[in-house]
Design an enzyme around this catalytic site. Structure first.
Site, PDB file in Angstrom:
ATOM      1  CD  GLU A  44      -7.353  -6.611  10.935  1.00 24.19           C
ATOM      2  OE1 GLU A  44      -8.495  -7.117  10.998  1.00 24.19           O
ATOM      3  OE2 GLU A  44      -6.977  -5.892  10.000  1.00 24.19           O
ATOM      4  CB  SER A 101      -6.824  -4.763   5.797  1.00 25.25           C
ATOM      5  OG  SER A 101      -7.410  -5.786   6.564  1.00 25.25           O
TER       6      SER A 101
END
Length: 303
Positions: free
Chosen positions: A175, A75
């Site tokens: 993601e 992330s």
């Protein structure tokens, strides 16, 4: 003959003395050596590969460990994605108040972190500014994917990074894709040195307007993620604008435990630091303690 030998000895004496003086390490060199020794002590606790780079932006003083090696970002890559979207705002292509429809089909899988999905399971119209807050401050995977699409996709993010002379950060996948295949995360990598260069660009206002820079720094400062990483051992009042990244653990191996950010030192200078703990066999508290101790060591060295 005796006078000749004495003359030769006297002639060589200044040269020998100069050589001895040159060979002696300076106080600055000794200090840096001591700093590296302290850092090395903590990296060994990770039971994996640790990369870090740290630079005091106002003085240029720096240190690195495996600074030019590649580490999976997880992330952390929402930081450059956020910068790329804010660049679109600066160009007038979108605004922070503009509504963006998020369909539930865009949500990441249930095993991935997404407060947006959890609070609005059927999708909704969301302000771009709020999507940035979800992605950067709360590390929301769904919001990050929407923003990457809004920025023009991975190649557009990479082109933006290239415009800042950042060539060793790779943003290649969504993601959702990261959640579907554990190996994909290794294609989305950064070197600690270039991540520090991106933090430097942010601090110096390169690539973003003053308003966009201030907005992103606020999001990175307000984030509740990673309290035991860069911030973990620093004085409570220390200002830390940062972005974390974490992977799952597979076969007792954790691919990524990361934190990168800007730390304001007591003298007002800014420490840009990136720490990546990769392929570690240590447990979560140990991995996070490695990051916290590395940050503490450099903070104390340059404060």
């Amino acid at each position: 003959m005796l006078k000749s030998r004495l003359f030769i000895v006297l002639l060589l004496l200044p040269v020998w003395s100069a050589a001895q003086h040159t060979a002696a390490p300076s106080a600055k060199t000794k200090s840096l050596q001591n700093l590296r020794q302290q850092l090395d002590q903590y990296t060994q606790l990770a039971q994996g590969r640790v990369g870090m780079a740290a630079t005091v932006l106002e003085t240029g003083e720096s240190v690195s460990i495996r600074g030019d090696e590649r580490f999976p970002m997880q992330s952390v890559y929402k930081f450059p994605i956020g910068m790329a979207v804010l660049h679109q705002v600066d160009q007038g292509k979108v605004t922070l108040d503009q509504l963006c429809h998020v369909d539930k089909s865009e949500y990441v899988g249930r095993q991935q972190h997404s407060p947006l999905r959890d609070s609005l399971p059927n999708g909704s119209d969301i302000r771009i500014g709020d999507l940035l807050r979800y992605a950067v401050s709360q590390s929301d995977g769904s919001a990050s994917d929407v923003l990457m699409h809004l920025a023009g996709g991975p190649m557009a993010v990479m082109a933006y990074l290239k415009s800042l002379a950042i060539r060793n950060i790779r943003v290649m996948n969504t993601e959702k894709e990261l959640g579907q295949d554990n190996a994909v995360q290794y294609a989305n990598w950064a070197t600690p040195t270039d991540m520090v260069s991106l933090l430097k660009a942010l601090q110096q206002g390169r690539g973003l307007s003053p308003a966009s820079r201030a907005f992103l720094l606020r999001l990175m400062t307000e984030t509740p993620t990673g309290p035991n990483r860069l911030k973990g051992l620093l004085p409570p009042a220390t200002v830390v604008a940062h972005k974390t990244g974490s992977s799952g653990t597979l076969a007792n191996l954790t691919a990524a435990t990361n934190d990168v950010g800007l730390i304001t030192l007591p003298n007002g200078h800014h420490l840009a630091i990136a720490v990546f703990v990769s392929d570690s066999k240590a447990d979560t508290p140990t991995r996070e303690a490695v990051i916290a101790n590395l940050a503490k060591v450099v903070w104390e060295h340059w404060r």
